[in-house]
Write a protein that holds these residues in place. Structure first.
Motif, PDB file in Angstrom:
ATOM      1  N   ASP A 162       0.826  -1.211   0.000  1.00  0.00           N
ATOM      2  CA  ASP A 162       0.000   0.000   0.000  1.00  0.00           C
ATOM      3  C   ASP A 162       0.859   1.259   0.000  1.00  0.00           C
ATOM      4  N   VAL A 163       2.015   1.195   0.674  1.00  0.00           N
ATOM      5  CA  VAL A 163       2.942   2.325   0.739  1.00  0.00           C
ATOM      6  C   VAL A 163       4.359   1.823   0.457  1.00  0.00           C
ATOM      7  N   PHE A 164       5.057   2.521  -0.424  1.00  0.00           N
ATOM      8  CA  PHE A 164       6.459   2.206  -0.719  1.00  0.00           C
ATOM      9  C   PHE A 164       7.295   3.371  -0.209  1.00  0.00           C
ATOM     10  N   ASN A 165       8.064   3.104   0.842  1.00  0.00           N
ATOM     11  CA  ASN A 165       8.880   4.137   1.472  1.00  0.00           C
ATOM     12  C   ASN A 165      10.357   3.839   1.253  1.00  0.00           C
ATOM     13  N   HIS A 166      11.101   4.859   0.929  1.00  0.00           N
ATOM     14  CA  HIS A 166      12.565   4.774   0.891  1.00  0.00           C
ATOM     15  C   HIS A 166      13.079   6.150   1.302  1.00  0.00           C
ATOM     16  N   ASN A 167      13.869   6.202   2.342  1.00  0.00           N
ATOM     17  CA  ASN A 167      14.299   7.491   2.880  1.00  0.00           C
ATOM     18  C   ASN A 167      15.534   8.063   2.177  1.00  0.00           C
ATOM     19  N   LEU A 168      15.428   9.326   1.783  1.00  0.00           N
ATOM     20  CA  LEU A 168      16.599  10.022   1.254  1.00  0.00           C
ATOM     21  C   LEU A 168      17.568  10.386   2.374  1.00  0.00           C
ATOM     22  N   GLU A 169      17.074  10.527   3.580  1.00  0.00           N
ATOM     23  CA  GLU A 169      17.827  10.723   4.826  1.00  0.00           C
ATOM     24  C   GLU A 169      18.409  12.114   5.028  1.00  0.00           C
ATOM     25  N   THR A 170      19.085  12.668   3.994  1.00  0.00           N
ATOM     26  CA  THR A 170      19.726  13.974   4.175  1.00  0.00           C
ATOM     27  C   THR A 170      19.902  14.659   2.828  1.00  0.00           C
ATOM     28  N   VAL A 171      20.508  15.819   2.828  1.00  0.00           N
ATOM     29  CA  VAL A 171      20.693  16.596   1.599  1.00  0.00           C
ATOM     30  C   VAL A 171      21.870  16.030   0.809  1.00  0.00           C
ATOM     31  N   PRO A 172      21.913  16.241  -0.498  1.00  0.00           N
ATOM     32  CA  PRO A 172      22.971  15.647  -1.333  1.00  0.00           C
ATOM     33  C   PRO A 172      24.388  15.963  -0.855  1.00  0.00           C
ATOM     34  N   ARG A 173      24.622  17.170  -0.386  1.00  0.00           N
ATOM     35  CA  ARG A 173      25.976  17.576   0.037  1.00  0.00           C
ATOM     36  C   ARG A 173      26.535  16.702   1.149  1.00  0.00           C
ATOM     37  N   LEU A 174      25.662  16.152   1.980  1.00  0.00           N
ATOM     38  CA  LEU A 174      26.116  15.388   3.143  1.00  0.00           C
ATOM     39  C   LEU A 174      26.210  13.877   2.882  1.00  0.00           C
ATOM     40  N   TYR A 175      25.833  13.433   1.701  1.00  0.00           N
ATOM     41  CA  TYR A 175      25.876  11.995   1.416  1.00  0.00           C
ATOM     42  C   TYR A 175      27.267  11.377   1.595  1.00  0.00           C
ATOM     43  N   PRO A 176      28.346  11.994   1.134  1.00  0.00           N
ATOM     44  CA  PRO A 176      29.661  11.344   1.267  1.00  0.00           C
ATOM     45  C   PRO A 176      30.056  11.015   2.698  1.00  0.00           C
ATOM     46  N   THR A 177      29.581  11.795   3.660  1.00  0.00           N
ATOM     47  CA  THR A 177      29.938  11.532   5.054  1.00  0.00           C
ATOM     48  C   THR A 177      28.835  10.811   5.826  1.00  0.00           C
ATOM     49  N   ILE A 178      27.592  11.072   5.507  1.00  0.00           N
ATOM     50  CA  ILE A 178      26.474  10.504   6.262  1.00  0.00           C
ATOM     51  C   ILE A 178      25.975   9.193   5.669  1.00  0.00           C
ATOM     52  N   ARG A 179      25.948   9.104   4.367  1.00  0.00           N
ATOM     53  CA  ARG A 179      25.384   7.926   3.687  1.00  0.00           C
ATOM     54  C   ARG A 179      26.304   7.522   2.531  1.00  0.00           C
ATOM     55  N   PRO A 180      27.569   7.180   2.837  1.00  0.00           N
ATOM     56  CA  PRO A 180      28.581   6.997   1.792  1.00  0.00           C
ATOM     57  C   PRO A 180      28.315   5.854   0.822  1.00  0.00           C
ATOM     58  N   GLY A 181      27.552   4.836   1.231  1.00  0.00           N
ATOM     59  CA  GLY A 181      27.284   3.715   0.335  1.00  0.00           C
ATOM     60  C   GLY A 181      26.142   3.952  -0.619  1.00  0.00           C
ATOM     61  N   ALA A 182      25.475   5.098  -0.473  1.00  0.00           N
ATOM     62  CA  ALA A 182      24.296   5.394  -1.291  1.00  0.00           C
ATOM     63  C   ALA A 182      24.556   6.575  -2.216  1.00  0.00           C
ATOM     64  N   ARG A 183      23.629   6.814  -3.123  1.00  0.00           N
ATOM     65  CA  ARG A 183      23.710   7.952  -4.034  1.00  0.00           C
ATOM     66  C   ARG A 183      22.344   8.651  -4.051  1.00  0.00           C
ATOM     67  N   TYR A 184      22.351   9.942  -3.813  1.00  0.00           N
ATOM     68  CA  TYR A 184      21.116  10.711  -3.679  1.00  0.00           C
ATOM     69  C   TYR A 184      20.197  10.526  -4.880  1.00  0.00           C
ATOM     70  N   TYR A 185      20.718  10.732  -6.069  1.00  0.00           N
ATOM     71  CA  TYR A 185      19.843  10.699  -7.243  1.00  0.00           C
ATOM     72  C   TYR A 185      19.385   9.287  -7.585  1.00  0.00           C
ATOM     73  N   HIS A 186      20.148   8.281  -7.186  1.00  0.00           N
ATOM     74  CA  HIS A 186      19.672   6.909  -7.363  1.00  0.00           C
ATOM     75  C   HIS A 186      18.450   6.665  -6.477  1.00  0.00           C
ATOM     76  N   SER A 187      18.525   7.103  -5.213  1.00  0.00           N
ATOM     77  CA  SER A 187      17.401   6.925  -4.295  1.00  0.00           C
ATOM     78  C   SER A 187      16.166   7.680  -4.773  1.00  0.00           C
ATOM     79  N   LEU A 188      16.376   8.893  -5.258  1.00  0.00           N
ATOM     80  CA  LEU A 188      15.276   9.696  -5.769  1.00  0.00           C
ATOM     81  C   LEU A 188      14.632   9.014  -6.985  1.00  0.00           C
ATOM     82  N   ARG A 189      15.476   8.496  -7.861  1.00  0.00           N
ATOM     83  CA  ARG A 189      14.989   7.836  -9.061  1.00  0.00           C
ATOM     84  C   ARG A 189      14.221   6.558  -8.725  1.00  0.00           C
ATOM     85  N   LEU A 190      14.656   5.844  -7.690  1.00  0.00           N
ATOM     86  CA  LEU A 190      13.950   4.637  -7.264  1.00  0.00           C
ATOM     87  C   LEU A 190      12.487   4.944  -6.959  1.00  0.00           C
TER      88      LEU A 190
END
Length: 301
Positions: A162-190
């Motif tokens: 019923d609901v598909f959730n995937h968290n972006l978690e933070t702003v793109p600038r902080l991805y390298p330090t906060i979410r290094p294994g992920a990519r902002y635009y990949h998550s958005l595209r998902l």
């Protein structure tokens, strides 16, 4: 205290919650242990666990308790996970039935070791719930399935949560330090692809505040989410799980959260939850009812 021990910032009053002591809390924990189920409530040290478990609401974390990634904000342990439990889908359905859940949230660790990232286990859980707890609406909070074939996500969409959730978690600038294994635009595209494949499924995403993000950066993420057709936005305060994790840069006040919420609603989200204690699955059942009502109102115009 050892002078080398990091000191964590003191929580403001609006983030203080009581320790869980209720009978309902104990019963929920006992059920999860009996069925050998993990919960993100425990593994991520959620501050709302006392309230939610007292009401017998729990967010089940499938695919084990060990993540293949090491995000700087997350308290789930990192390492090589154990094999996928074939009994897990049935156990999740039993838990939903025994707890009498009208709405259930299913999340997971990242399983980069699996060819499909664990997508088939999500499918099996959804199918088991539809069969054994047909009255329960289903919300999933998935990994990003990065470097996996497109059919990983597509298989889940075809199972029709019923609901598909995937968290972006933070702003793109902080991805390298906060979410290094992920990519902002990949998550958005998902999330965008989920909505394109089945517009009837509600899409949802969230951000943690207080990691050093700028106000205009947050506004831009909101705009990106709306461009991807995301229906529901959650904003909550980041809390440092241990001294080894990313530090809290600032505690966003309730007034600031309310302001972000007003801006998000003005940008066109069907539903927004923006408070210091907001988490992805906090009050998820009540929010789903509000989300469905908001869509019906929109379609009636």
């Amino acid at each position: 205290m050892n002078e080398m021990t990091p000191i964590r910032a003191r929580k403001p009053d609006w983030l203080r919650v009581k320790a869980p002591t209720s009978v309902g809390f104990a019963e929920t924990r006992k059920l999860m242990r009996r069925l050998n189920l993990n919960t993100v409530c425990e593994e991520a040290a959620c501050p709302n666990i006392g309230e939610c478990w007292t009401q017998k609401h729990a967010t089940v974390m499938i695919l084990g308790d060990t993540c293949t990634r090491a995000c700087a904000f997350c308290n789930v342990k990192t390492g090589m996970p154990r094999p996928v439990d074939p009994l897990e889908p049935e156990h999740v359905a039993v838990a939903a039935g025994e707890l009498g859940l009208e709405h259930i949230v299913i999340t997971s660790v990242d399983r980069d070791d699996l060819p499909d990232g664990g997508a088939q286990q999500f499918v099996k859980v959804i199918e088991a719930l539809r069969k054994n707890a047909p009255q329960t609406t289903i919300e999933i909070l998935t990994p990003d399935f990065r470097n996996k074939a497109d059919h990983a996500m597509e298989a889940i969409v075809e199972a029709r949560p019923d609901v598909f959730n995937h968290n972006l978690e933070t702003v793109p600038r902080l991805y390298p330090t906060i979410r290094p294994g992920a990519r902002y635009y990949h998550s958005l595209r998902l999330l965008e692809r989920v909505k394109q494949r089945d517009p009837s499924i509600f899409t949802k995403s969230g951000m943690m505040m207080g990691l050093g993000e700028g106000r205009l950066e947050v506004h831009q993420v909101m705009d990106d989410m709306r461009s991807a057709g995301i229906d529901f936005l959650t904003l909550g305060q980041y809390l440092q799980p241990t001294p080894r994790h990313a530090k809290v840069v600032d505690f966003v006040t309730p007034k600031q959260f309310a302001s972000y919420g007003d801006i998000a609603r003005a940008k066109g989200f069907l539903l927004v939850s923006s408070t210091p204690l907001t988490r992805s699955s906090y009050h998820a059942g009540e929010d789903f009812a509000r989300l469905r009502a908001a869509r019906e109102k929109q379609l009636a115009r």
